[in-house]
Design a protein around this motif. Sequence first.
Motif, PDB file in Angstrom:
ATOM      1  N   SER A  35     -35.658 -36.723  24.118  1.00 59.53           N
ATOM      2  CA  SER A  35     -35.265 -37.648  23.038  1.00 59.53           C
ATOM      3  C   SER A  35     -34.892 -39.006  23.635  1.00 59.53           C
ATOM      4  O   SER A  35     -34.405 -39.887  22.928  1.00 59.53           O
ATOM      5  N   GLY A  36     -35.083 -39.156  24.925  1.00 57.73           N
ATOM      6  CA  GLY A  36     -34.781 -40.431  25.567  1.00 57.73           C
ATOM      7  C   GLY A  36     -33.302 -40.617  25.823  1.00 57.73           C
ATOM      8  O   GLY A  36     -32.810 -41.742  25.850  1.00 57.73           O
ATOM      9  N   GLY A  37     -32.585 -39.486  25.971  1.00 53.05           N
ATOM     10  CA  GLY A  37     -31.173 -39.581  26.329  1.00 53.05           C
ATOM     11  C   GLY A  37     -30.237 -39.572  25.136  1.00 53.05           C
ATOM     12  O   GLY A  37     -29.043 -39.856  25.268  1.00 53.05           O
ATOM     13  N   PHE A  38     -30.754 -39.212  23.955  1.00 50.65           N
ATOM     14  CA  PHE A  38     -29.899 -39.276  22.766  1.00 50.65           C
ATOM     15  C   PHE A  38     -29.247 -37.969  22.365  1.00 50.65           C
ATOM     16  O   PHE A  38     -28.319 -37.949  21.575  1.00 50.65           O
ATOM     17  N   GLY A  39     -29.769 -36.855  22.858  1.00 47.06           N
ATOM     18  CA  GLY A  39     -29.192 -35.583  22.412  1.00 47.06           C
ATOM     19  C   GLY A  39     -29.548 -35.363  20.954  1.00 47.06           C
ATOM     20  O   GLY A  39     -30.618 -35.763  20.507  1.00 47.06           O
ATOM     21  N   LEU A  84     -38.971 -31.001  17.107  1.00 47.14           N
ATOM     22  CA  LEU A  84     -37.924 -30.459  17.979  1.00 47.14           C
ATOM     23  C   LEU A  84     -38.627 -29.850  19.193  1.00 47.14           C
ATOM     24  O   LEU A  84     -39.317 -28.848  19.071  1.00 47.14           O
ATOM     25  N   ASP A  85     -38.475 -30.502  20.333  1.00 46.07           N
ATOM     26  CA  ASP A  85     -39.321 -30.160  21.468  1.00 46.07           C
ATOM     27  C   ASP A  85     -38.803 -29.018  22.326  1.00 46.07           C
ATOM     28  O   ASP A  85     -39.565 -28.401  23.063  1.00 46.07           O
ATOM     29  N   SER A  86     -37.485 -28.768  22.265  1.00 46.47           N
ATOM     30  CA  SER A  86     -36.926 -27.707  23.113  1.00 46.47           C
ATOM     31  C   SER A  86     -35.526 -27.349  22.632  1.00 46.47           C
ATOM     32  O   SER A  86     -34.810 -28.194  22.083  1.00 46.47           O
ATOM     33  N   LEU A  87     -35.134 -26.098  22.869  1.00 41.83           N
ATOM     34  CA  LEU A  87     -33.760 -25.680  22.539  1.00 41.83           C
ATOM     35  C   LEU A  87     -32.835 -25.822  23.740  1.00 41.83           C
ATOM     36  O   LEU A  87     -31.633 -25.579  23.624  1.00 41.83           O
ATOM     37  N   ASP A  88     -33.413 -26.186  24.875  1.00 42.26           N
ATOM     38  CA  ASP A  88     -32.580 -26.383  26.067  1.00 42.26           C
ATOM     39  C   ASP A  88     -31.949 -27.776  25.960  1.00 42.26           C
ATOM     40  O   ASP A  88     -32.670 -28.784  25.916  1.00 42.26           O
ATOM     41  N   PRO A  89     -30.614 -27.857  25.896  1.00 40.51           N
ATOM     42  CA  PRO A  89     -29.980 -29.159  25.634  1.00 40.51           C
ATOM     43  C   PRO A  89     -30.383 -30.246  26.624  1.00 40.51           C
ATOM     44  O   PRO A  89     -30.558 -31.397  26.242  1.00 40.51           O
ATOM     45  N   GLN A  90     -30.586 -29.861  27.887  1.00 37.03           N
ATOM     46  CA  GLN A  90     -30.950 -30.892  28.870  1.00 37.03           C
ATOM     47  C   GLN A  90     -32.387 -31.382  28.696  1.00 37.03           C
ATOM     48  O   GLN A  90     -32.668 -32.570  28.798  1.00 37.03           O
ATOM     49  N   VAL A  91     -33.257 -30.422  28.396  1.00 37.42           N
ATOM     50  CA  VAL A  91     -34.654 -30.794  28.162  1.00 37.42           C
ATOM     51  C   VAL A  91     -34.731 -31.651  26.894  1.00 37.42           C
ATOM     52  O   VAL A  91     -35.413 -32.683  26.839  1.00 37.42           O
ATOM     53  N   PHE A  92     -33.992 -31.230  25.880  1.00 39.51           N
ATOM     54  CA  PHE A  92     -33.982 -31.976  24.617  1.00 39.51           C
ATOM     55  C   PHE A  92     -33.487 -33.404  24.853  1.00 39.51           C
ATOM     56  O   PHE A  92     -34.068 -34.380  24.368  1.00 39.51           O
ATOM     57  N   THR A 125     -39.596 -35.685  10.313  1.00 41.62           N
ATOM     58  CA  THR A 125     -38.345 -36.299  10.766  1.00 41.62           C
ATOM     59  C   THR A 125     -37.901 -35.676  12.083  1.00 41.62           C
ATOM     60  O   THR A 125     -38.276 -34.539  12.380  1.00 41.62           O
ATOM     61  N   ASN A 126     -37.079 -36.410  12.827  1.00 40.83           N
ATOM     62  CA  ASN A 126     -36.503 -35.782  14.023  1.00 40.83           C
ATOM     63  C   ASN A 126     -35.293 -34.916  13.654  1.00 40.83           C
ATOM     64  O   ASN A 126     -34.701 -34.295  14.541  1.00 40.83           O
ATOM     65  N   GLY A 127     -34.926 -34.898  12.405  1.00 38.29           N
ATOM     66  CA  GLY A 127     -33.949 -33.920  11.909  1.00 38.29           C
ATOM     67  C   GLY A 127     -32.495 -34.316  12.054  1.00 38.29           C
ATOM     68  O   GLY A 127     -31.615 -33.668  11.472  1.00 38.29           O
ATOM     69  N   THR A 128     -32.213 -35.404  12.783  1.00 35.42           N
ATOM     70  CA  THR A 128     -30.801 -35.705  13.058  1.00 35.42           C
ATOM     71  C   THR A 128     -30.019 -36.044  11.794  1.00 35.42           C
ATOM     72  O   THR A 128     -28.814 -35.830  11.735  1.00 35.42           O
ATOM     73  N   LEU A 129     -30.717 -36.600  10.792  1.00 36.96           N
ATOM     74  CA  LEU A 129     -30.009 -36.986   9.559  1.00 36.96           C
ATOM     75  C   LEU A 129     -30.349 -36.048   8.402  1.00 36.96           C
ATOM     76  O   LEU A 129     -29.977 -36.296   7.257  1.00 36.96           O
TER      77      LEU A 129
END
Length: 349
Positions: free
Chosen positions: A149-153, A137-145, A113-117
Amino acid sequence: MSVRDALTARAPGGLRDRRGRMLHDLRISVMDRCNFRCPYCMPRETFHETYRFLGSRERLSFDEIVRLARLLVRLGVRKLRLTGGEPLLRPNLTDLIGDLTAIEGIEDVALTTNGTLLAKYAFELRAAGLQRVTVSLDSLDPQVFMRMSGGFGGLEEALAGIEQAARAGLGPIKVNAVVQRGVNDHTVLDLLERFRGTGVIVRFIEYMDVGNRNHWRRDAVVPSRELLARIGARWPLEPLQPAYRGEVAERYGFTDGAGEVGFISSVTQPFCGDCTRARLSSDGVLYTCLFATQGMPLRDRLRSGASDEDLLDALRALWRARADNYSEQRQEARAAEGARKVEMFYIGG
Ligand code: SAM
Ligand code: SF4
Ligand code: SF4
């Protein structure tokens, strides 16, 4: 008895494909939709607001999925992984998990899962019988993330999901990070820093040329060897034995005892020789390779009254005819590319 022999002994009839590989794992995409648009998987320019996803009647029902899973267990399947799209978007997923974990012969049921839910559902999933989760989860850097995620945060939600999953006992939790050069490769050490010593196992995945739309370029792949050298220079590592035959990740332990890290290197070190996985798409097509151009459509057969024996014959024939080894011949396969590959969100990773 070797592990391979033990597996064969458990697979009635010892069903094998043309390269001698057994059928052991089934990945089930329960949902083609996703609440992210990771550019390496479902780029926004293709998967926009008006993209036509499957309607609910077009997706396999839970009864249909369970029926196919039962049949595939008779052919050797022992491990199930639910994936997507985003599997937690499928309504009432816990009902399906309850039914799948009750199938005799199934030894392991996991979810990617992408973990959001995940924070919302972790305890319910565990209560339904789910054993483990993998969170991408590809990165802990909020901007990189945000970019990946295609702009979803959703970074905070994913981290909260991991914590709740740990509380619910859905472990060992794995965190999968796809690494792309120039995008998130500068953040891999931070990811390890955060999870080292927590029991969460981080695994780095080489960026793959799945599907036809992710603009894959070989120079954006960061070879695992390169990451291994960088990580090892910071925290000394030692190789670990595979946890089971056919494990896709190469494992390394931190010599200071703070756990392990894994590398999934399907571009630079293909593992087709041990590939025992089949994939079922959300609309009921069974694929024998992540890079397949064609699969076996089963939904209409299920809905038009096919008997178990008919289905078993078809599934057996499909596996016996299997010769897939895309990653071992990527270069030639890409050069000869005419046939379109199936998309990853559709059959799951
Ligand atoms: N949405 C869920 C998630 O992201 O975990 C499940 C489905 S997703 C298709 C499954 C896995 O495939 C994820 O870990 C994702 O990072 C990986 N994946 C998707 N596209 C990929 C690519 N081009 N190369 C490598 N891994 C990829
Ligand atoms: Fe969605 Fe997972 Fe694909 Fe990202 S990798 S777009 S979260 S299915
Ligand atoms: Fe298996 Fe196909 Fe991946 Fe090779 S390329 S490991 S056969 S899914």
